[in-house]
Design a protein around this motif. Structure first.
Motif, PDB file in Angstrom:
ATOM      1  N   PHE A   4     -37.584 -49.129 -26.076  1.00 36.05           N
ATOM      2  CA  PHE A   4     -37.665 -50.282 -26.980  1.00 36.05           C
ATOM      3  C   PHE A   4     -36.543 -51.268 -26.783  1.00 36.05           C
ATOM      4  O   PHE A   4     -36.526 -52.316 -27.388  1.00 36.05           O
ATOM      5  CB  PHE A   4     -37.764 -49.840 -28.449  1.00 36.05           C
ATOM      6  CG  PHE A   4     -36.543 -49.188 -29.011  1.00 36.05           C
ATOM      7  CD1 PHE A   4     -35.562 -49.940 -29.603  1.00 36.05           C
ATOM      8  CD2 PHE A   4     -36.396 -47.810 -28.957  1.00 36.05           C
ATOM      9  CE1 PHE A   4     -34.451 -49.349 -30.156  1.00 36.05           C
ATOM     10  CE2 PHE A   4     -35.284 -47.213 -29.505  1.00 36.05           C
ATOM     11  CZ  PHE A   4     -34.304 -47.982 -30.102  1.00 36.05           C
ATOM     12  N   ASP A   5     -35.593 -50.978 -25.906  1.00 41.59           N
ATOM     13  CA  ASP A   5     -34.573 -51.946 -25.527  1.00 41.59           C
ATOM     14  C   ASP A   5     -34.262 -51.700 -24.065  1.00 41.59           C
ATOM     15  O   ASP A   5     -33.608 -50.733 -23.725  1.00 41.59           O
ATOM     16  CB  ASP A   5     -33.304 -51.783 -26.370  1.00 41.59           C
ATOM     17  CG  ASP A   5     -33.245 -52.810 -27.484  1.00 41.59           C
ATOM     18  OD1 ASP A   5     -32.794 -52.434 -28.561  1.00 41.59           O
ATOM     19  OD2 ASP A   5     -33.658 -53.948 -27.262  1.00 41.59           O
ATOM     20  N   LYS A   6     -34.770 -52.552 -23.207  1.00 45.12           N
ATOM     21  CA  LYS A   6     -34.692 -52.311 -21.768  1.00 45.12           C
ATOM     22  C   LYS A   6     -33.269 -52.131 -21.292  1.00 45.12           C
ATOM     23  O   LYS A   6     -32.928 -51.202 -20.610  1.00 45.12           O
ATOM     24  CB  LYS A   6     -35.365 -53.482 -21.047  1.00 45.12           C
ATOM     25  CG  LYS A   6     -35.507 -53.296 -19.539  1.00 45.12           C
ATOM     26  CD  LYS A   6     -36.592 -52.316 -19.209  1.00 45.12           C
ATOM     27  CE  LYS A   6     -36.780 -52.162 -17.723  1.00 45.12           C
ATOM     28  NZ  LYS A   6     -37.705 -51.084 -17.404  1.00 45.12           N
ATOM     29  N   GLN A   7     -32.419 -53.037 -21.636  1.00 44.56           N
ATOM     30  CA  GLN A   7     -31.036 -52.981 -21.163  1.00 44.56           C
ATOM     31  C   GLN A   7     -30.122 -53.570 -22.213  1.00 44.56           C
ATOM     32  O   GLN A   7     -30.405 -54.617 -22.766  1.00 44.56           O
ATOM     33  CB  GLN A   7     -30.907 -53.779 -19.857  1.00 44.56           C
ATOM     34  CG  GLN A   7     -29.561 -53.703 -19.189  1.00 44.56           C
ATOM     35  CD  GLN A   7     -29.407 -52.434 -18.352  1.00 44.56           C
ATOM     36  OE1 GLN A   7     -30.381 -51.808 -18.022  1.00 44.56           O
ATOM     37  NE2 GLN A   7     -28.185 -52.078 -18.063  1.00 44.56           N
ATOM     38  N   VAL A  20     -31.003 -41.772 -27.898  1.00 42.42           N
ATOM     39  CA  VAL A  20     -32.359 -41.246 -28.075  1.00 42.42           C
ATOM     40  C   VAL A  20     -32.641 -41.160 -29.575  1.00 42.42           C
ATOM     41  O   VAL A  20     -32.113 -40.277 -30.260  1.00 42.42           O
ATOM     42  CB  VAL A  20     -32.516 -39.857 -27.419  1.00 42.42           C
ATOM     43  CG1 VAL A  20     -33.955 -39.359 -27.599  1.00 42.42           C
ATOM     44  CG2 VAL A  20     -32.157 -39.910 -25.944  1.00 42.42           C
ATOM     45  N   TYR A  21     -33.439 -42.089 -30.057  1.00 42.15           N
ATOM     46  CA  TYR A  21     -33.818 -42.071 -31.470  1.00 42.15           C
ATOM     47  C   TYR A  21     -35.094 -41.247 -31.607  1.00 42.15           C
ATOM     48  O   TYR A  21     -36.122 -41.570 -31.016  1.00 42.15           O
ATOM     49  CB  TYR A  21     -34.043 -43.484 -32.003  1.00 42.15           C
ATOM     50  CG  TYR A  21     -34.483 -43.494 -33.446  1.00 42.15           C
ATOM     51  CD1 TYR A  21     -33.576 -43.194 -34.461  1.00 42.15           C
ATOM     52  CD2 TYR A  21     -35.800 -43.771 -33.799  1.00 42.15           C
ATOM     53  CE1 TYR A  21     -33.969 -43.177 -35.783  1.00 42.15           C
ATOM     54  CE2 TYR A  21     -36.201 -43.763 -35.122  1.00 42.15           C
ATOM     55  CZ  TYR A  21     -35.278 -43.465 -36.112  1.00 42.15           C
ATOM     56  OH  TYR A  21     -35.666 -43.440 -37.425  1.00 42.15           O
ATOM     57  N   VAL A  54     -38.294 -41.606 -29.199  1.00 43.31           N
ATOM     58  CA  VAL A  54     -39.167 -40.463 -28.920  1.00 43.31           C
ATOM     59  C   VAL A  54     -39.851 -40.049 -30.209  1.00 43.31           C
ATOM     60  O   VAL A  54     -39.184 -39.792 -31.213  1.00 43.31           O
ATOM     61  CB  VAL A  54     -38.355 -39.271 -28.349  1.00 43.31           C
ATOM     62  CG1 VAL A  54     -39.256 -38.064 -28.156  1.00 43.31           C
ATOM     63  CG2 VAL A  54     -37.681 -39.656 -27.040  1.00 43.31           C
ATOM     64  N   THR A  55     -41.178 -39.997 -30.185  1.00 47.88           N
ATOM     65  CA  THR A  55     -41.935 -39.532 -31.339  1.00 47.88           C
ATOM     66  C   THR A  55     -42.090 -38.020 -31.257  1.00 47.88           C
ATOM     67  O   THR A  55     -42.506 -37.486 -30.222  1.00 47.88           O
ATOM     68  CB  THR A  55     -43.319 -40.206 -31.396  1.00 47.88           C
ATOM     69  OG1 THR A  55     -43.140 -41.622 -31.459  1.00 47.88           O
ATOM     70  CG2 THR A  55     -44.098 -39.733 -32.607  1.00 47.88           C
ATOM     71  N   ILE A  65     -36.733 -31.687 -28.653  1.00 47.14           N
ATOM     72  CA  ILE A  65     -37.879 -32.451 -28.151  1.00 47.14           C
ATOM     73  C   ILE A  65     -38.613 -31.606 -27.113  1.00 47.14           C
ATOM     74  O   ILE A  65     -38.106 -30.564 -26.676  1.00 47.14           O
ATOM     75  CB  ILE A  65     -37.431 -33.798 -27.546  1.00 47.14           C
ATOM     76  CG1 ILE A  65     -36.425 -33.576 -26.403  1.00 47.14           C
ATOM     77  CG2 ILE A  65     -36.859 -34.709 -28.605  1.00 47.14           C
ATOM     78  CD1 ILE A  65     -36.026 -34.838 -25.684  1.00 47.14           C
ATOM     79  N   GLY A  66     -39.794 -32.020 -26.696  1.00 49.17           N
ATOM     80  CA  GLY A  66     -40.582 -31.272 -25.734  1.00 49.17           C
ATOM     81  C   GLY A  66     -39.936 -31.216 -24.358  1.00 49.17           C
ATOM     82  O   GLY A  66     -39.163 -32.107 -23.972  1.00 49.17           O
TER      83      GLY A  66
END
Length: 435
Positions: A4-7, A20-21, A54-55, A65-66
């Motif tokens: 959601f924010d490239k750079q 990592v949200y 990451v959902t 997370i997976g």
């Protein structure tokens, strides 16, 4: 995984960092979580390279997370030559260890990041002790991570004793340090209690500032007290509690305390370590809940602060919502809002420009009326100079000069200030009407 924010532009000379949200079912209605994680990282001086969202419906016991997402992260870490990965969710010690092993870089969760910021901000002796205590409590649960020498046995006469592993030694040393810091903090707490008891004895009203971090508490504190407490547009700019004695229009003498800013999911170790600082909030006569009026997520943040106020048992303290930063709103004038009982519950101001501060003083005078007393005093010709001071400190309902050139004043001041006045030469009490 959503990028959601490239750079992101480098914000410091710190480690190259990936944020990592993790969006869980319980925080999907939280609108500012990802932005707040970025602000926290920037406050710590990290070089944020990328943000990822990451959902995750269920936490994975091994990595949170997976495993597929972990593989993607590992590739990204190598591609961007990252030094640090920060997760928004609270990781268990084993999850941190597993992620570090797989990603081959340092891994930290949001709690660790907040502790790091607190360690940067603490400047007073008490603040440094409080932060170290919180860090050690956090570290004591994470000694399994990153240690390569845990299985070595080390012992001997006069040393650690035969058969003690390095892990046991580390735990013991941390436990000893925690005990020593706790004892030193206990002494500091006793000193703080003495000061608090002295203020209560002198009947000085206590005003505490509370609110979400970066809401403008320190700017307001500086405006009211003319102090120079560090204030900046960043999270946790103020960490050390500051207390000042002030003279407020229409209220007289009072004590005002600036406290550490709150944040959603404030780590329990920090709440416990800063117990004495937060005690000022619990013992206050009135609580000023400072809110950033220009923040689109302020309703959510108000609720989060109220939850923490409840947790520290300060919910019984009368409070006033101070909607700050109205200078950042278009064509917004300062004002007072009253409830159905005609009680002031909200004031709109700008601590930066001073707009609406008079309304805040009016709200404090009404709220502190229980600590005030109404009296009629007489000033002889030699003490008439005190009249101008009373104008600044209290509220004069009526005044006149009698046939002998003496001032007769009907005033509204604190019990403490009235006692102080009556100790001066040339001041006589004619009558007093307590509320």
């Amino acid at each position: 995984m959503e990028l959601f924010d490239k750079q992101k532009e480098a914000v410091g000379q710190g480690e190259r960092t990936l944020l990592v949200y993790i969006e869980l079912p319980q925080n999907r209605h939280s609108h500012n979580g990802a932005d707040e994680l970025l602000e926290l990282a920037q406050s710590s001086g990290l070089d944020v390279i990328q943000n990822l969202k990451v959902t995750c419906n269920n936490a994975n016991a091994r990595y949170f997370i997976g495993s597929g997402k972990v593989e993607e992260l590992a590739d990204l870490v190598k591609e961007l030559a990252l030094d640090l990965v920060i997760f928004s969710a609270e990781l268990s010690p084993s999850q941190e260890r597993n992620l570090e092993k797989h990603l081959e870089c340092q891994v930290m969760d949001r709690t660790g990041l907040i502790l790091d910021i607190f360690s940067l901000r603490a400047s007073s002796f008490e603040g440094k002790l409080q932060v170290e205590l919180a860090q050690l409590r956090h570290l004591s649960t994470r000694l399994v991570r990153g240690w390569t020498h845990l299985e070595r046995q080390k012992g001997g006469i006069g040393m650690r004793g035969p058969g003690e592993t390095q892990l046991e030694t580390d735990k013991r040393l941390i436990a000893v340090r925690i005990k020593n810091i706790s004892k030193r903090l206990e002494k500091v707490h006793k000193q703080r209690d003495l000061g608090r008891k002295s203020r209560i004895k002198n009947e000085l009203p206590m005003i505490a500032l509370a609110g979400y971090t970066n809401a403008g508490k320190s700017t307001l504190f500086n405006y009211i007290t003319q102090a120079e407490v560090f204030a900046n547009d960043q999270l946790f700019a103020t960490l050390d509690s500051t207390i000042r004695r002030v003279i407020l229009p229409a209220s007289g003498e009072a004590v005002i305390a600036d406290t550490v800013g709150f944040i959603q999911n404030l780590p329990h170790d920090l709440v416990a370590a800063f117990k004495s600082t937060l005690e000022e909030t619990r013992r206050a006569n009135v609580l000023l809940h400072v809110v950033d009026a220009a923040d689109e997520y302020n309703r959510e943040k108000i609720d989060q602060v109220q939850a923490i106020i409840f947790d520290i048992e300060a919910d019984k303290v009368p409070s006033i919502l101070v909607m700050n930063k109205i200078d950042c709103l278009d064509n917004f004038e300062p004002r007072i809002d009253r409830d159905e009982n005609n009680r002031i519950f909200r004031v709109w101001i700008s601590a930066q420009t001073g707009a609406g501060i008079d309304f805040l003083y009016q709200a404090l005078a009404e709220q502190l009326s229980g600590t005030m007393t109404r009296a009629r005093i007489q000033l002889d010709v030699t003490s008439a100079y005190i009249r101008s001071e009373i104008h600044n400190i209290g509220y004069i309902h009526n005044e006149k000069v009698d046939d002998f050139g003496q001032w007769i004043l009907e005033i509204n001041v604190t019990h403490h200030y009235l006692s102080k006045l009556l100790s001066l030469k040339g001041v006589t009490l004619l009558w007093e009407q307590k509320p």
